[in-house]
Design a protein around this motif. Sequence first.
Motif, short mmCIF file in Angstrom:
data_model
loop_
_atom_site.label_atom_id
_atom_site.label_comp_id
_atom_site.label_asym_id
_atom_site.label_seq_id
_atom_site.Cartn_x
_atom_site.Cartn_y
_atom_site.Cartn_z
N GLN A 1 0.70 -1.23 0.01
CA GLN A 1 0.00 -0.03 0.01
C GLN A 1 0.88 1.26 -0.06
OE1 GLN A 1 -3.31 0.10 -0.16
NE2 GLN A 1 -3.12 2.51 -0.42
N ALA A 2 2.09 1.31 0.78
CA ALA A 2 2.91 2.38 0.92
C ALA A 2 3.41 2.48 -0.73
CB ALA A 2 4.02 1.99 1.85
N ILE A 3 3.84 1.42 -1.18
CA ILE A 3 4.42 1.57 -2.67
C ILE A 3 3.37 2.27 -3.48
CG2 ILE A 3 5.11 0.37 -4.80
CD1 ILE A 3 6.52 -1.66 -2.90
N GLU A 4 2.10 1.62 -3.54
CA GLU A 4 0.87 2.41 -4.36
C GLU A 4 0.85 3.82 -3.97
OE1 GLU A 4 -3.64 1.47 -5.09
OE2 GLU A 4 -2.57 0.08 -3.92
N ASP A 5 0.83 4.16 -2.81
CA ASP A 5 0.46 5.72 -2.37
C ASP A 5 1.48 6.51 -2.91
OD1 ASP A 5 -1.62 4.76 -1.18
OD2 ASP A 5 -0.87 5.00 0.83
N SER B 1 -0.53 6.36 5.37
CA SER B 1 -0.44 7.51 4.64
C SER B 1 0.84 8.08 4.45
CB SER B 1 -1.28 8.54 5.20
OG SER B 1 -0.90 9.06 6.50
N CYS B 2 1.33 8.88 3.42
CA CYS B 2 2.82 9.51 3.33
C CYS B 2 2.67 10.86 3.94
CB CYS B 2 3.13 9.48 2.02
SG CYS B 2 4.71 9.96 1.56
N LEU B 3 3.45 11.25 5.11
CA LEU B 3 3.49 12.32 5.59
C LEU B 3 4.64 13.21 5.16
CD1 LEU B 3 3.24 10.87 9.51
CD2 LEU B 3 1.25 11.35 7.75
N GLN B 4 5.60 12.87 4.49
CA GLN B 4 6.68 13.65 4.24
C GLN B 4 7.60 13.08 3.24
OE1 GLN B 4 9.08 15.21 7.48
NE2 GLN B 4 10.07 16.39 6.42
#
Length: 266
Positions: free
Chosen positions: A67-71, A122-125
């Motif tokens: 999911q992190a890769i996709e985001d 979720s990507c924060l920074q």
Amino acid sequence: MLEEENNQEFETEELEEKHGGDVPEPRLATDARDPSASATSASYPRPHVKQVIARKFFVTRPGAFDQAIEDINTHVIENAGETVDSFWLLTEVDHWNNEKERIVVITDSALLVCKYNFIMLSCLQVQRIPLSHVDRVCIGQFTFPQRSLSKREGEGLRIHWDNLKEPSFLSRWNPWSTEVPYVTFMEHPVKGSSQRFGAICQMSMFSAQLVQAIQKAQRKNPPPGNPTGVVVLNQPLLIDTHVGLMSFIGNHNKLGYAIARGSFGF
């Protein structure tokens, strides 16, 4: 003497009544130093300690890293028009020796250092480092000043850019400063949890692909003021901290990672 004999007879009669007349044979206590007893107690299966510890990290939950890769692909890379070479899961060690969980992305033109919340997904920074600006890649053991109380074992990798700029006094003494012209990485603690994490957390593979991507990018876009391009050095990585109380508490409790802590996690 007579009272003791009467008490023994009374106890025997009670046992006979409870067990239908059959008195169970007394069992001998096993000596704790008996090697056969210790061998028997050690023969029970034990869970794999590393895997149990790794399960506490939210990044190891099924689908979390995907999911992190996709985001990151959707919200960062596609908007910038860059081509992804590889995704990595590493630990950033800042200039105050604090550990921070990071997703590192190598693209055709930049190195992306992403702070990702594996709990909220979720990507924060995102810190973007142009590959054409990188002038040094240093690989070596962590070191500290001679009288420093801080300690860190193992090997890391440090990426320098903007060789004409030195960190200011305020930057060095500000633990939250983002103006330090280098970034330092080490392997993530979950490296040994599975074959997949063993690959994306491996520092040697990351450094090889990073240097290759930098050289390729600098052939297309030569760095200003550095005609020789990137230099790879094997040297100790100095972390200029002396007391390190804040980093000791934070690193010991894994505060820089998304990890389960009892009935809650952060």
